[in-house]
Design a protein around this motif. Structure first.
Motif, PDB file in Angstrom:
ATOM      1  N   TRP A 469       1.004  -1.422  -7.575  1.00 23.28           N
ATOM      2  CA  TRP A 469       1.346  -0.631  -6.434  1.00 23.28           C
ATOM      3  C   TRP A 469       0.834  -1.301  -5.180  1.00 23.28           C
ATOM      4  O   TRP A 469       1.176  -1.531  -4.047  1.00 23.28           O
ATOM      5  N   LEU A 470      -0.559  -1.991  -5.216  1.00 26.65           N
ATOM      6  CA  LEU A 470      -1.275  -2.556  -4.173  1.00 26.65           C
ATOM      7  C   LEU A 470      -0.465  -3.949  -3.764  1.00 26.65           C
ATOM      8  O   LEU A 470      -0.378  -3.947  -2.679  1.00 26.65           O
ATOM      9  N   LEU A 471      -0.111  -4.814  -4.476  1.00 26.99           N
ATOM     10  CA  LEU A 471       0.818  -5.982  -4.203  1.00 26.99           C
ATOM     11  C   LEU A 471       2.096  -5.234  -3.913  1.00 26.99           C
ATOM     12  O   LEU A 471       2.605  -6.171  -2.514  1.00 26.99           O
ATOM     13  N   ARG A 472       2.700  -4.296  -4.201  1.00 27.59           N
ATOM     14  CA  ARG A 472       3.670  -3.888  -3.962  1.00 27.59           C
ATOM     15  C   ARG A 472       3.777  -3.318  -2.173  1.00 27.59           C
ATOM     16  O   ARG A 472       4.547  -3.820  -1.377  1.00 27.59           O
ATOM     17  N   TRP A 473       2.652  -2.703  -1.978  1.00 26.01           N
ATOM     18  CA  TRP A 473       2.414  -2.240  -0.688  1.00 26.01           C
ATOM     19  C   TRP A 473       2.206  -3.487   0.302  1.00 26.01           C
ATOM     20  O   TRP A 473       2.553  -3.306   1.429  1.00 26.01           O
ATOM     21  N   TYR A 474       1.336  -4.395  -0.207  1.00 22.62           N
ATOM     22  CA  TYR A 474       1.117  -5.725   0.614  1.00 22.62           C
ATOM     23  C   TYR A 474       2.494  -6.555   0.943  1.00 22.62           C
ATOM     24  O   TYR A 474       2.688  -7.010   2.099  1.00 22.62           O
ATOM     25  N   ILE A 475       3.247  -6.588   0.020  1.00 21.70           N
ATOM     26  CA  ILE A 475       4.528  -7.203   0.312  1.00 21.70           C
ATOM     27  C   ILE A 475       5.361  -6.636   1.133  1.00 21.70           C
ATOM     28  O   ILE A 475       6.115  -7.097   2.164  1.00 21.70           O
ATOM     29  N   ARG A 476       5.575  -5.125   1.237  1.00 20.38           N
ATOM     30  CA  ARG A 476       6.060  -4.469   2.030  1.00 20.38           C
ATOM     31  C   ARG A 476       5.747  -4.787   3.600  1.00 20.38           C
ATOM     32  O   ARG A 476       6.414  -4.975   4.325  1.00 20.38           O
ATOM     33  N   ARG A 477       4.263  -4.594   3.407  1.00 18.56           N
ATOM     34  CA  ARG A 477       3.809  -4.897   4.871  1.00 18.56           C
ATOM     35  C   ARG A 477       3.855  -6.132   5.352  1.00 18.56           C
ATOM     36  O   ARG A 477       4.254  -6.434   6.545  1.00 18.56           O
ATOM     37  N   LEU A 506      -0.038 -15.032   0.125  1.00 17.77           N
ATOM     38  CA  LEU A 506      -1.589 -14.390   0.297  1.00 17.77           C
ATOM     39  C   LEU A 506      -2.347 -15.273   0.937  1.00 17.77           C
ATOM     40  O   LEU A 506      -3.530 -15.306   0.640  1.00 17.77           O
ATOM     41  N   GLN A 507      -1.989 -16.068   1.874  1.00 13.87           N
ATOM     42  CA  GLN A 507      -2.697 -16.862   2.656  1.00 13.87           C
ATOM     43  C   GLN A 507      -3.808 -16.130   3.516  1.00 13.87           C
ATOM     44  O   GLN A 507      -3.469 -14.856   3.805  1.00 13.87           O
ATOM     45  N   PHE A 508      -4.945 -16.653   3.565  1.00 18.69           N
ATOM     46  CA  PHE A 508      -5.906 -15.697   4.300  1.00 18.69           C
ATOM     47  C   PHE A 508      -5.443 -15.302   5.509  1.00 18.69           C
ATOM     48  O   PHE A 508      -5.803 -13.952   5.988  1.00 18.69           O
ATOM     49  N   GLY A 509      -4.884 -16.134   6.360  1.00 13.11           N
ATOM     50  CA  GLY A 509      -4.412 -15.669   7.626  1.00 13.11           C
ATOM     51  C   GLY A 509      -3.596 -14.786   7.609  1.00 13.11           C
ATOM     52  O   GLY A 509      -3.420 -13.475   8.420  1.00 13.11           O
ATOM     53  N   LEU A 510      -2.540 -14.425   6.643  1.00 19.35           N
ATOM     54  CA  LEU A 510      -1.661 -13.643   6.503  1.00 19.35           C
ATOM     55  C   LEU A 510      -2.425 -12.092   5.986  1.00 19.35           C
ATOM     56  O   LEU A 510      -1.613 -11.205   6.380  1.00 19.35           O
ATOM     57  N   ILE A 511      -3.250 -12.156   5.211  1.00 23.27           N
ATOM     58  CA  ILE A 511      -3.743 -10.967   4.789  1.00 23.27           C
ATOM     59  C   ILE A 511      -4.292 -10.327   5.944  1.00 23.27           C
ATOM     60  O   ILE A 511      -4.635  -9.225   6.203  1.00 23.27           O
ATOM     61  N   VAL A 512      -5.167 -11.095   6.686  1.00 24.78           N
ATOM     62  CA  VAL A 512      -5.731 -10.421   8.076  1.00 24.78           C
ATOM     63  C   VAL A 512      -4.784  -9.917   8.674  1.00 24.78           C
ATOM     64  O   VAL A 512      -4.866  -8.809   9.355  1.00 24.78           O
ATOM     65  N   LYS A 513      -3.567 -10.802   9.171  1.00 19.34           N
ATOM     66  CA  LYS A 513      -2.464 -10.095  10.023  1.00 19.34           C
ATOM     67  C   LYS A 513      -1.891  -8.728   9.408  1.00 19.34           C
ATOM     68  O   LYS A 513      -1.715  -7.926   9.979  1.00 19.34           O
ATOM     69  N   VAL A 514      -1.803  -8.941   7.885  1.00 19.16           N
ATOM     70  CA  VAL A 514      -0.952  -7.539   7.425  1.00 19.16           C
ATOM     71  C   VAL A 514      -2.020  -6.439   7.564  1.00 19.16           C
ATOM     72  O   VAL A 514      -1.637  -5.203   7.968  1.00 19.16           O
ATOM     73  N   LEU A 515      -3.429  -6.589   7.154  1.00 19.67           N
ATOM     74  CA  LEU A 515      -4.170  -5.551   7.446  1.00 19.67           C
ATOM     75  C   LEU A 515      -4.408  -5.015   8.775  1.00 19.67           C
ATOM     76  O   LEU A 515      -4.364  -3.743   9.124  1.00 19.67           O
ATOM     77  N   TRP A 516      -4.455  -5.905   9.613  1.00 22.88           N
ATOM     78  CA  TRP A 516      -4.513  -5.478  11.332  1.00 22.88           C
ATOM     79  C   TRP A 516      -2.949  -4.834  11.598  1.00 22.88           C
ATOM     80  O   TRP A 516      -3.275  -4.001  12.255  1.00 22.88           O
ATOM     81  N   SER A 517      -1.943  -5.308  11.148  1.00 19.47           N
ATOM     82  CA  SER A 517      -0.729  -4.732  11.435  1.00 19.47           C
ATOM     83  C   SER A 517      -0.843  -3.141  10.847  1.00 19.47           C
ATOM     84  O   SER A 517      -0.230  -2.094  11.612  1.00 19.47           O
ATOM     85  N   ALA A 518      -1.354  -3.138   9.553  1.00 20.01           N
ATOM     86  CA  ALA A 518      -1.161  -1.805   9.105  1.00 20.01           C
ATOM     87  C   ALA A 518      -2.127  -0.783   9.799  1.00 20.01           C
ATOM     88  O   ALA A 518      -2.065   0.315   9.779  1.00 20.01           O
TER      89      ALA A 518
END
Length: 524
Positions: A469-477, A506-518
């Protein structure tokens, strides 16, 4: 880590070795026998031609030995492909798949042109919930790497015509019959010795084989052959961690997918009036729309293939009632739940297709998805392998089946280049299955991740739909981010085209952007 995973999980680097033939005097003596002559079998035969003195394809359907099976205008074939349920359905070829075909066949582009197969930029014109995802055109100077837009008859007929060309590949022969079994060697307990073939007249012939390749498709006939010859079990009855007996190698889940394809034979005059993006002459993709699995289980796909045929496909998870006529398609598309409206030009395009009289319809109820984990089975014969649907049958929604078959053939070539200098070693099959699993395993996990979104999916025994579920949430975001962010769009595109490992998402920059967007847009 990224470089290691690129080597381990993709075939990008392996493509460099594809199509490099040994000298005739250096080829492995004996015969490579391919059981099944569909796309996986044909590609395996082409690879084996570079390494073996003799290659035999065993093909059950008799008409595939006639000129109808190798004609340039495949859309005029008189025979159906009875063993391929999706023969008249929409399919896709990723960029890596096209690059592999191009390397295997030096005259591939010329033959595509003869068969009216469109080679275009690898932009599938796919919208996500009605939104356009950023595609990395700029990274390639405005010209994305190419792929092909082709129906299954066009692709399979093209590959068969190329592989069975005796002037270029004289070591390959095709015989009509059904492989009924393979027997253990009388001189080595580690090997299979021969393949039994039942010919059309009912007689049985035995073919001595140096290498046996199971390309029998979803029936995976080789599993029964292994069991019959007492392969696939631990010698002492004990199984180390990560290994299992042959009868337990299959995992399966049922994604409950159905899809319906309409084919329209379009005249040149009508084609020019359809007003498709980029113009009719150079057109391959037309319009595709994947929907948000949290609110909608249906999608729409359309493309132009060989013979001036337009395919319109409606696919869905957990829904049986799908369109069988153009009017039903139009109502279906209008009712799709999307974030942004489907463009009006697409409805005008559908309206114009009403002028077509020559329309064909095909319907597919997709069987359960399965993965035969041969890489975990001990005591396999050293000269028996499997690839294509004999190993893994995928949800066809993402069009990965043909590219997966190509990846299996690429793995075979890599093994023969590196580890089969003069003879197949005792661990050849074991190492092949490990290599293949490392390449196609991520496809299985990625598709399963998406299928588990839908409550109608029946998961693998012992799993629940909440798995991942967590990875699914991340890919959706990440998809939401890719509507506006070039880095996100580039990562998604390269992974989907099999040009990059999944870790690129799962690049670090993308993780940060996804979390900020969420955080800033939690309800997007």
């Amino acid at each position: 880590m990224r470089q290691r995973l690129l080597l381990r999980q993709t075939c990008v680097e392996d493509l460099k070795y594809l199509g490099q033939s040994r000298l005739e005097c250096q080829k492995l003596q004996g015969t490579a026998v391919i059981c099944g002559g569909s796309i996986a079998g044909l590609l395996a035969a082409r690879v084996c031609h570079d390494h073996f003195a003799n290659v035999i394809i065993i093909e059950p359907e008799s008409w595939l030995s006639t000129v109808d099976a190798v004609r340039e205008d495949a859309w005029r074939q008189d025979h159906p492909r009875t063993r391929v349920m999706q023969y008249r359905s929409l399919q896709g070829i990723q960029v890596l798949g096209f690059q592999g075909f191009y390397r295997l066949f030096p005259n591939f582009l010329e033959e595509c042109k003869k068969s009216d197969i469109h080679v275009c930029r690898g932009d599938f014109r796919s919208s996500t919930w009605g939104n356009w995802t950023k595609t990395p055109h700029a990274e390639y100077g405005g010209n994305l790497p190419k792929t092909m837009f082709v129906g299954r008859p066009g692709l399979e007929t093209l590959i068969r015509r190329l592989v069975l060309d005796t002037t270029k590949y004289p070591n390959i022969k095709q015989i009509i019959g059904t492989a009924t079994g393979a027997s253990r060697s009388s001189t080595s307990s580690e090997r299979m010795e021969q393949v039994s073939v039942r010919k059309q007249d009912g007689s049985i012939v035995n073919i001595h084989a140096e290498l046996i390749i199971d390309c029998t498709g979803p029936v995976s006939a080789g599993i029964k052959w292994l069991q019959r010859e007492a392969f696939g079990h631990s010698v002492d009855g004990k199984y180390a961690k990560g290994t299992l007996p042959v009868e337990d190698l299959r995992v399966s889940y049922d994604q409950k997918i159905n899809y319906s394809t309409l084919e329209f034979k379009v005249s040149k005059e009508l084609g020019e009036r359809l007003n498709v993006p980029g113009g009719w002459e150079g057109c391959g993709p037309i319009y595709n729309c994947f929907t948000d699995g949290l609110v909608e289980s249906r999608s729409i796909y359309s493309q132009r293939i060989e013979g001036d045929i337009v395919q319109v496909c409606c696919g869905a998870w957990g829904i049986d009632d799908l369109p069988a006529t153009l009017e039903e398609v139009k109502s279906y598309v209008r009712s799709l739940i999307t974030d942004k409206p489907i463009p009006e030009w697409f409805f005008q395009f559908l309206d114009l297709l009403a002028e077509v009289d020559d329309v064909k319809h095909s319907r597919v109820r997709v069987p359960a998805t399965n993965f035969n984990r041969f890489d975990k089975v001990p005591n396999l014969p050293s000269n028996w392998i499997a690839l294509g649907d004999s190993v893994m049958r995928l949800n066809p929604v993402f069009g990965q089946g043909c590219t997966k078959a190509l990846m299996g053939a690429v793995c075979l070539n890599t093994m023969l280049q590196k580890y089969g200098a003069t003879a197949l070693l005792s661990d050849f099959a074991q190492n092949f299955f490990k290599l293949q699993a490392s390449k196609i395993g991520p496809i299985w996990e990625g598709v399963k991740l998406g299928d588990y979104t839908y409550q109608t999916t029946i998961p693998i025994k012992g799993e629940t739909l909440s798995k991942g579920w967590l990875l699914r949430w991340y890919i959706r975001r990440l998809h939401i981010l890719a509507f506006t962010d070039k880095q996100a769009g580039s990562a998604l595109w390269h992974v989907k085209m099999f040009l990059a490992p999944p870790i690129d998402n799962l690049q670090f920059g993308l993780i940060v952007k996804v979390l900020w967007s969420a955080l800033m847009r939690p309800n997007a």
